[in-house]
Motif scaffolding. Structure first.
Motif, PDB file in Angstrom:
ATOM      1  N   ARG A  14       0.833  -1.210   0.000  1.00 17.18           N
ATOM      2  CA  ARG A  14       0.000   0.000   0.000  1.00 17.18           C
ATOM      3  C   ARG A  14       0.861   1.251   0.000  1.00 17.18           C
ATOM      4  O   ARG A  14       0.621   2.194  -0.745  1.00 17.18           O
ATOM      5  CB  ARG A  14      -0.905   0.000   1.236  1.00 17.18           C
ATOM      6  N   LEU A  15       1.899   1.211   0.857  1.00 13.18           N
ATOM      7  CA  LEU A  15       2.801   2.355   0.961  1.00 13.18           C
ATOM      8  C   LEU A  15       3.403   2.662  -0.405  1.00 13.18           C
ATOM      9  O   LEU A  15       3.432   3.796  -0.871  1.00 13.18           O
ATOM     10  CB  LEU A  15       3.916   2.028   1.970  1.00 13.18           C
ATOM     11  N   LEU A  16       3.835   1.599  -1.059  1.00 12.74           N
ATOM     12  CA  LEU A  16       4.494   1.725  -2.344  1.00 12.74           C
ATOM     13  C   LEU A  16       3.549   2.362  -3.365  1.00 12.74           C
ATOM     14  O   LEU A  16       3.891   3.308  -4.070  1.00 12.74           O
ATOM     15  CB  LEU A  16       4.910   0.327  -2.805  1.00 12.74           C
ATOM     16  N   GLU A  17       2.316   1.830  -3.433  1.00  9.85           N
ATOM     17  CA  GLU A  17       1.373   2.307  -4.439  1.00  9.85           C
ATOM     18  C   GLU A  17       1.016   3.760  -4.191  1.00  9.85           C
ATOM     19  O   GLU A  17       0.684   4.482  -5.116  1.00  9.85           O
ATOM     20  CB  GLU A  17       0.120   1.442  -4.407  1.00  9.85           C
ATOM     21  N   ARG A  18       1.073   4.182  -2.931  1.00  8.69           N
ATOM     22  CA  ARG A  18       0.711   5.548  -2.636  1.00  8.69           C
ATOM     23  C   ARG A  18       1.793   6.519  -3.124  1.00  8.69           C
ATOM     24  O   ARG A  18       1.489   7.565  -3.634  1.00  8.69           O
ATOM     25  CB  ARG A  18       0.492   5.709  -1.127  1.00  8.69           C
ATOM     26  N   PHE A  52      11.547  -7.649   0.721  1.00  9.92           N
ATOM     27  CA  PHE A  52      10.468  -6.837   0.174  1.00  9.92           C
ATOM     28  C   PHE A  52      10.435  -5.470   0.834  1.00  9.92           C
ATOM     29  O   PHE A  52      10.394  -4.435   0.198  1.00  9.92           O
ATOM     30  CB  PHE A  52       9.136  -7.567   0.392  1.00  9.92           C
ATOM     31  N   TRP A  53      10.467  -5.499   2.162  1.00 10.50           N
ATOM     32  CA  TRP A  53      10.434  -4.234   2.904  1.00 10.50           C
ATOM     33  C   TRP A  53      11.638  -3.371   2.553  1.00 10.50           C
ATOM     34  O   TRP A  53      11.530  -2.165   2.375  1.00 10.50           O
ATOM     35  CB  TRP A  53      10.402  -4.500   4.412  1.00 10.50           C
ATOM     36  N   GLY A  54      12.804  -4.016   2.451  1.00  8.36           N
ATOM     37  CA  GLY A  54      14.010  -3.261   2.098  1.00  8.36           C
ATOM     38  C   GLY A  54      13.841  -2.561   0.757  1.00  8.36           C
ATOM     39  O   GLY A  54      14.119  -1.377   0.613  1.00  8.36           O
ATOM     40  N   GLU A  55      13.320  -3.317  -0.211  1.00  9.70           N
ATOM     41  CA  GLU A  55      13.117  -2.759  -1.544  1.00  9.70           C
ATOM     42  C   GLU A  55      12.127  -1.596  -1.500  1.00  9.70           C
ATOM     43  O   GLU A  55      12.324  -0.562  -2.124  1.00  9.70           O
ATOM     44  CB  GLU A  55      12.587  -3.855  -2.490  1.00  9.70           C
ATOM     45  N   VAL A  56      11.028  -1.800  -0.747  1.00  9.11           N
ATOM     46  CA  VAL A  56       9.990  -0.766  -0.701  1.00  9.11           C
ATOM     47  C   VAL A  56      10.543   0.507  -0.077  1.00  9.11           C
ATOM     48  O   VAL A  56      10.375   1.604  -0.609  1.00  9.11           O
ATOM     49  CB  VAL A  56       8.765  -1.272   0.088  1.00  9.11           C
ATOM     50  N   LEU A  57      11.244   0.343   1.041  1.00 15.37           N
ATOM     51  CA  LEU A  57      11.788   1.531   1.697  1.00 15.37           C
ATOM     52  C   LEU A  57      12.808   2.209   0.793  1.00 15.37           C
ATOM     53  O   LEU A  57      12.853   3.433   0.697  1.00 15.37           O
ATOM     54  CB  LEU A  57      12.397   1.158   3.050  1.00 15.37           C
ATOM     55  N   GLY A  58      13.612   1.400   0.092  1.00 13.67           N
ATOM     56  CA  GLY A  58      14.581   1.951  -0.850  1.00 13.67           C
ATOM     57  C   GLY A  58      13.875   2.769  -1.925  1.00 13.67           C
ATOM     58  O   GLY A  58      14.274   3.884  -2.240  1.00 13.67           O
ATOM     59  N   ALA A  59      12.780   2.212  -2.446  1.00 10.17           N
ATOM     60  CA  ALA A  59      12.053   2.893  -3.515  1.00 10.17           C
ATOM     61  C   ALA A  59      11.462   4.200  -3.009  1.00 10.17           C
ATOM     62  O   ALA A  59      11.518   5.235  -3.679  1.00 10.17           O
ATOM     63  CB  ALA A  59      10.952   1.985  -4.051  1.00 10.17           C
ATOM     64  N   VAL A  60      10.890   4.163  -1.779  1.00 10.31           N
ATOM     65  CA  VAL A  60      10.302   5.374  -1.214  1.00 10.31           C
ATOM     66  C   VAL A  60      11.391   6.425  -1.035  1.00 10.31           C
ATOM     67  O   VAL A  60      11.200   7.608  -1.327  1.00 10.31           O
ATOM     68  CB  VAL A  60       9.621   5.058   0.138  1.00 10.31           C
ATOM     69  N   TRP A  61      12.550   5.939  -0.578  1.00  6.41           N
ATOM     70  CA  TRP A  61      13.671   6.839  -0.353  1.00  6.41           C
ATOM     71  C   TRP A  61      14.082   7.528  -1.650  1.00  6.41           C
ATOM     72  O   TRP A  61      14.373   8.712  -1.692  1.00  6.41           O
ATOM     73  CB  TRP A  61      14.828   6.018   0.214  1.00  6.41           C
ATOM     74  N   GLN A  62      14.105   6.762  -2.737  1.00  2.28           N
ATOM     75  CA  GLN A  62      14.534   7.304  -4.028  1.00  2.28           C
ATOM     76  C   GLN A  62      13.505   8.252  -4.614  1.00  2.28           C
ATOM     77  O   GLN A  62      13.796   9.014  -5.521  1.00  2.28           O
ATOM     78  CB  GLN A  62      14.746   6.155  -5.031  1.00  2.28           C
ATOM     79  N   CYS A  63      12.286   8.144  -4.066  1.00  2.00           N
ATOM     80  CA  CYS A  63      11.160   8.775  -4.735  1.00  2.00           C
ATOM     81  C   CYS A  63      11.346  10.259  -5.015  1.00  2.00           C
ATOM     82  O   CYS A  63      11.039  10.734  -6.101  1.00  2.00           O
ATOM     83  CB  CYS A  63       9.909   8.575  -3.901  1.00  2.00           C
ATOM     84  N   GLY A  64      11.865  10.984  -4.029  1.00  2.00           N
ATOM     85  CA  GLY A  64      12.000  12.423  -4.185  1.00  2.00           C
ATOM     86  C   GLY A  64      12.849  12.762  -5.393  1.00  2.00           C
ATOM     87  O   GLY A  64      12.404  13.460  -6.312  1.00  2.00           O
ATOM     88  N   ALA A  65      14.048  12.187  -5.434  1.00  2.00           N
ATOM     89  CA  ALA A  65      14.963  12.465  -6.531  1.00  2.00           C
ATOM     90  C   ALA A  65      14.349  12.038  -7.846  1.00  2.00           C
ATOM     91  O   ALA A  65      14.519  12.680  -8.881  1.00  2.00           O
ATOM     92  CB  ALA A  65      16.252  11.698  -6.301  1.00  2.00           C
ATOM     93  N   TRP A  66      13.608  10.989  -7.735  1.00  2.00           N
ATOM     94  CA  TRP A  66      13.051  10.364  -8.880  1.00  2.00           C
ATOM     95  C   TRP A  66      11.963  11.238  -9.505  1.00  2.00           C
ATOM     96  O   TRP A  66      11.918  11.471 -10.706  1.00  2.00           O
ATOM     97  CB  TRP A  66      12.453   9.103  -8.345  1.00  2.00           C
TER      98      TRP A  66
END
Lengths: 883, 105
Positions: A14-18, A52-66
């Motif tokens: 859910r976090l990821l999709e948001r 999975f959690w590691g990947e999700v948190l990594g993706a969220v972290w990248q999100c801003g720059a992204w």
């Protein structure tokens, strides 16, 4: 492949999709789900979830720059969101590791203990009791001649039930200790005997089986029991078939009819595991009005204020007094809310500790803000450049708050871990009498509290430095650089913070001093006996073999004789009461030559029914007359007693009590001879006891208790003999358990446990607070000296001596300390009164203690001044002026 | 010249061939470069490369094993191939003539 076997963590998904941008959302989540299934197949569910959690948190972290990258594609300028700021903050802090670690550790040291204490305070003091509508529940106490609340007799309970129309229901509870005969594992169980409506009054339903009914609560029909969840799981392995089965208690079969829910916690006996009906009727001798051994519990009607119910009880009490003038010492009853009463004993200590923890938190906060400010000043150039390049002032604030949030969050996380580590230690050291310790967990409300603290810290540590930084950056002072002859603006804020820290530290130091003094005062109190080299344990004689009192007395006599055979044992005796252990019986004592119009006003004294040489074993001083002898015990016709000095004085004043006759309720003989006077013993507690006691041979009593305390006086180190003593007692009758084996020194020490804990925590907090305050003073002075290097150099060049320069710095530091100490003293005078309940033998505003704390803090402040002062003296005028 | 991360991702897309979507790209990098990049990092880099015009992407069919999500396949554009080639050539020239072990393959 069996992809459908496992599903990835829904929350992470859910976090990821948001947060993901739309154009890669499907592709990335799809990839993750695919990887998750593969990892789960190859390396197990746990590893897959973790990854999975590691990947999700990594993706969220990248999100801003992204997002910025994606926006760049659509031609928009990159914006900066919170994630960008957080990323930047982490980078900035990584470049200043010493600063970051110092801030995080400071916060963690303060947040940890606060978390642990909030975890205790929340369920113990704040959360509603685990009953239905607990705010309507109350205890009813009678009033004794001194106006203190006392328990009540069954006939009075019946009268209240019949006449107090404002109470929805009234239940009575008596204590109950039984021996469970189990061939595998016999045990002594603590329980309560309750009127049939006890659980109904509390609004608790058994989770299994049924509740008591009126049928169970009749004389001769009471052989049914309800178990707590703890006993049900612990002893019976949660086997539901235990309901309906039979257990043998004190040699009598009882049927188990119900099991209470896990949430149930008894507020009268916290360790109660088993409940049986009372089965009283008013005609029984032990149901009399002056047989005050029952606790009355009531539920006040929903629409009735407690004051009205209280008024009705007082009216009723006046009627009872008129009808039975010799049964009541005073008119009036107390209706006390259950929640308040249940927490009364532990509230002063817990609230004081909580207060101390919050003070430490404030000091830590001030310190972190101070560090931020100091660092902020060094970052003026950075901020000025950013403003010059077009950053809005709000952006700087946002950036500093992000840094504050990173520090606070790390401090909060580390602090929570620290708190979780100390929580079991804290709970272990709390007195067992505190209710609902089982409910103490580091749970969601506590984490919510930590989150609140973290956000507050982030706000404060971000906003305060931001104000100054913004102003200075806009002034452009930093870019102009150079000539800084004056102390800069932020320094005023920093000094204020340091003054506050010193004041709070003084408050803690003074409190810790007061508690330390109370504890030493308390431990210096003469208990009236010699606790060194004394072992105590509980011996029991229950079951069919001990129906007659003579059998019990014989068992005790033989146990004493066997123990005395052990080499190294000097003496041994048993008694039904034991000082400072909480096991006390109190009786109203009347003298033949001092008749009272109202026997209920007879002075109460702790009754010790003894076998063997109790007075000699305990080393209680014999002041006049003679000790009890073995002959007294054998000769049940000659009834003799010893009285304590305090009891003698309260009955006869200055007259010698020797040869006088006294009446002890429940003794075989109407009158007993006073043959000796002994010194006062602290029976109930070291800090508060009237010392009144009466000692008589157990044989002179109407019956024999099935339990007694065995005390053993040894020649040397008593702990070494514990095993031999236990074996000696067991050799008389192995079927009877020996429990609560302790040294008397431990009993005494445990009676001061709450104060010891309060002192230990205040002491630790005070040391921490002093260190933080000293660090604060050091920080401010070091900063000032660094900034005023040119000024100091100039002064040196113009002829200031090293002594002058030293004084310049020291005066500044001690000046701050002095202001803090003055404010702290005012605060201490106003607030140490809150500690009064924990103090003993010392006033809350003891001038020596406050003065000592002030002096101690000054000394620490002086030490904190030393290094910056030394640095000022070492400033080389030439270098300083050239730079 | 390409960034190091961009180089690695571009080469991984090439190595993965027809099947170049997130999962194979990640595993190629792990297998060959012995580096674990999160998918977030990979997609971020791919987004940047797409902005620069070095890769193009298309959506595949949604499949059940991916919870009904479509794959996004990446391929190198001619400009992307050119960039990789240039970048690697530059590295080779930089390493040429140096000690054994540093020589480019």
């Amino acid at each position: 492949m069996t992809y459908s076997r496992f599903t990835p963590p829904a929350r992470a998904l859910r976090l990821l999709e948001r947060v993901l941008p739309a154009d890669v959302r499907d592709a990335l989540t799809g990839d993750l789900i695919e990887t998750f299934a593969r990892t789960a197949d190859a390396r197990g569910l746990r590893a897959a979830r973790l990854r999975f959690w590691g990947e999700v948190l990594g993706a969220v972290w990248q999100c801003g720059a992204w997002r910025a990258a994606l926006r760049g594609r659509s031609g928009l300028t990159p914006a900066f969101g919170l994630t960008d700021d957080l990323r930047y903050a982490v980078r900035v802090l990584r470049r200043a590791p010493a600063f970051a670690v110092l801030c995080v550790v400071t916060l963690a040291l303060a947040i940890g203990p606060t978390t642990a204490i909030v975890s205790v305070v929340d369920p113990v003091l704040l959360r509603p009791l685990p009953y239905t509508d607990p705010s309507r529940l109350a205890f009813i106490w009678e009033r004794d001649e001194t106006g203190r609340p006392v328990t009540t007799g069954y006939s009075t309970v019946e009268d209240i039930r019949a006449n107090a129309t404002l109470l929805a229901s009234v239940a009575a509870v008596g204590s109950w200790q039984v021996i469970l005969s189990d061939p595998m594992n016999p045990a002594r169980l603590t329980g309560s005997r309750v009127s049939w409506n006890y659980f109904r009054t509390l609004g608790v339903m058994p989770a299994l089986g049924r509740d008591f009914t009126t049928d169970d609560d009749r004389p001769g029909h009471t052989h049914v029991v309800v178990l707590t969840h703890g006993l049900f799981t612990g002893r019976y392995g949660s086997n539901p078939r235990v309901v309906g089965s039979t257990m043998t208690l004190d040699g009598t079969p009882y049927t188990v009819i119900g099991v209470l829910p896990p949430s149930f916690d008894d507020m009268i006996a916290h360790d109660a595991e088993i409940f049986s009906p009372l089965g009283y009727v008013v005609t029984q001798p032990w149901a009399c009005r002056s047989c005050r051994h029952l606790t009355a519990v009531a539920r006040v009607r929903d629409d009735v204020p407690f004051e009205r119910a209280q008024a009705q009880l007082n009216q009723l009490s006046a009627q009872l007094m008129r009808a039975h003038p010799t049964d009541y010492p005073a008119v009036g009853m107390f209706l006390t809310p259950m929640q308040h009463e249940a927490t009364r004993a532990s509230r002063p200590a817990l609230l004081a500790i909580l207060g101390a923890a919050i003070l430490v938190l404030l000091i830590a906060l001030a310190n972190v803000v101070n560090l931020q400010l100091a660092r902020g000043m060094r970052r003026d150039d950075e901020f000025a450049v950013r403003i010059a390049l077009g950053a809005r002032p709000g952006r700087l604030t946002q950036q500093l708050m992000a840094e504050g949030l990173v520090i606070a969050a790390a401090g909060g996380a580390l602090g929570t871990a620290f708190g979780a580590a100390v929580l079991p230690v804290l709970v272990g050291r709390l007195p067992r009498t505190i209710p609902r310790l089982d409910a103490v967990h580091l749970d969601l409300p506590v984490l919510a509290f930590v989150a609140l603290v973290v956000l507050t810290v982030a706000m404060v540590t971000g906003l305060v430095p931001a104000r100054g930084a913004r102003r200075r950056a806009i002034d452009g002072a930093a870019l102009r650089g150079g000539a800084r002859l004056t102390v800069k603006a932020g320094a005023a804020t920093r000094s204020t913070l340091v003054v506050g820290e010193v004041a709070l530290a003084l408050l803690l130091l003074a409190s810790a001093g007061l508690l330390a003094r109370s504890l030493t005062n308390l431990l210096a109190v003469d208990p009236g006996f010699d606790p060194a080299n004394l072992i105590t344990m509980r011996v029991v004689s229950s079951g069919p073999a001990y129906q007659k009192a003579a059998a019990t007395l014989d068992y005790r006599g033989r146990a004493i004789a066997a123990v005395r055979e052990i080499p190294g044992v000097l003496d041994a005796a048993t008694s039904t009461s034991l000082p400072l252990s909480g096991d006390l019986d109190r009786y109203g004592i009347t003298a033949q030559d001092k008749p009272l119009a109202n026997p209920a006003l007879a002075p109460y004294a702790t009754g010790y029914r003894v076998n063997g040489d109790f007075v000699r074993t305990m080393r209680i001083r014999l002041l006049a007359g003679r000790d009890l002898t073995a002959q007294d015990a054998r000769d049940s016709a000659a009834s003799v007693v010893l009285v304590s000095d305090a009891l003698a004085r309260s009955i006869w004043g200055g007259e010698s009590p020797l040869g006088k006759l006294v009446h002890v309720p429940n003794a075989r003989a109407q009158w007993a001879d006073v043959v000796g006077v002994v010194g006062d013993v602290r029976h109930a507690s070291l800090d508060n006891d009237d010392g009144r006691a009466i000692y008589l041979p157990e044989a002179a009593w109407g019956w024999a208790n099935d339990e007694a305390a065995l005390v053993v006086r040894t020649r040397a180190n008593s702990a070494a003999l514990v095993r031999a003593v236990r074996a000696a007692v067991a050799s008389i009758d192995p079927s009877q358990p020996v429990t609560d084996l302790r040294t008397m020194a431990a009993v005494v020490s445990r009676s001061t446990a709450q104060r010891q804990l309060a002192f230990a925590l205040f002491g630790a907090f005070a040391v921490l607070a002093m260190m933080l305050a000293a660090a604060g003073i050091y920080g401010v002075l070091a900063g000032t000296v660094a900034e005023r290097t040119r000024e100091i150099g100039l002064r040196g060049a113009l002829g200031a001596t090293p002594g002058n320069l030293l004084m310049l710095v020291v005066r500044h530091g001690l000046g701050l300390a002095a202001v803090g100490v003055v404010i702290g003293l005012a605060g201490a005078l106003a607030s140490t009164r809150l500690l009064r309940a924990l103090l003993f033998g010392i006033g809350p505003t003891d001038p020596w203690m406050l003065g000592g704390a002030a002096a101690g803090l000054f000394a620490i402040a002086a030490i904190a001044c030393a290094v910056p002062a030394w640095r000022a003296v070492r400033v080389d005028p030439v270098t300083a002026l050239r730079d | 010249m390409l960034g190091e991360l961009e180089q690695v991702v571009l080469l991984a897309v090439l190595q993965a061939g027809d099947e170049a979507y997130g999962v194979p790209v990640q595993s190629e990098i792990r297998r060959r470069a012995r580096r674990t990049l999160t998918l977030g990092t990979i997609y971020k880099t791919l987004a940047r490369l797409e902005t620069k015009g070095f890769v193009a992407s298309r959506l595949g069919e949604p499949t059940a094993e991916r919870g009904g999500r479509a794959k996004r396949y990446y391929t190198l554009t001619p400009a992307g191939r050119q960039a990789v080639r240039g970048s690697l050539a530059a590295l080779r020239r930089m390493a040429a003539g140096l000690d054994v072990g540093l020589q480019a393959p």
